[in-house]
Design a protein around this motif. Structure first.
Motif: not given
Length: 123
Positions: A22-26, A59-60, A65-66, A81-84
């Motif tokens: 989801a982060c990559t898509e965003c 997001c990147d 990090v993940l 995650l909270e920041w994102c």
């Protein structure tokens, strides 16, 4: 390893992967949005462009990090995650007011939800 702990591990890994995806898509959607904003000098256009760039970068970074496996502690993952999630929700709000940015707003909301879901596995 018990069946319950295996199930928890599978859920953790699935949620981590879903969040990274989801982060990559965003990040892609926001980078695209930033490139489409016409630099007409208006304050609103500049806000959209800046928010898109910031969201893409956060997001990147979250995706990186993940993907670092065990090199980052849980506290650092939680903070990221909270920041994102916060940046994505702020971005979605800005994109809601910008015609043509509906897909970007949706990607931001999906990413924020994926971060929320993954955070739940860390508690």
């Amino acid at each position: 390893m018990t069946t319950t702990s295996q199930q928890e591990l599978f859920r953790f890994l699935e949620d981590r992967f879903a969040c990274a995806q989801a982060c990559t898509e965003c990040a892609r959607a926001c980078a695209l949005r930033a490139s489409l904003v016409e630099p007409d000098g208006s304050e609103k256009q500049e806000l959209v462009r800046r928010k898109a760039i910031m969201c893409a970068e956060v997001c990147d970074a979250t995706c990186r990090v993940l993907s670092e496996q065990n090199q980052v502690d849980e506290g650092a993952i939680r903070t990221q995650l909270e920041w994102c999630r916060t940046v994505c929700l702020e971005g979605a709000h800005v994109f809601d007011d910008h015609p043509g940015a509906e897909d970007t707003a949706k990607a931001c909301r999906e990413c924020a939800q994926a971060c929320t879901d993954f955070l739940a596995t860390l508690r």
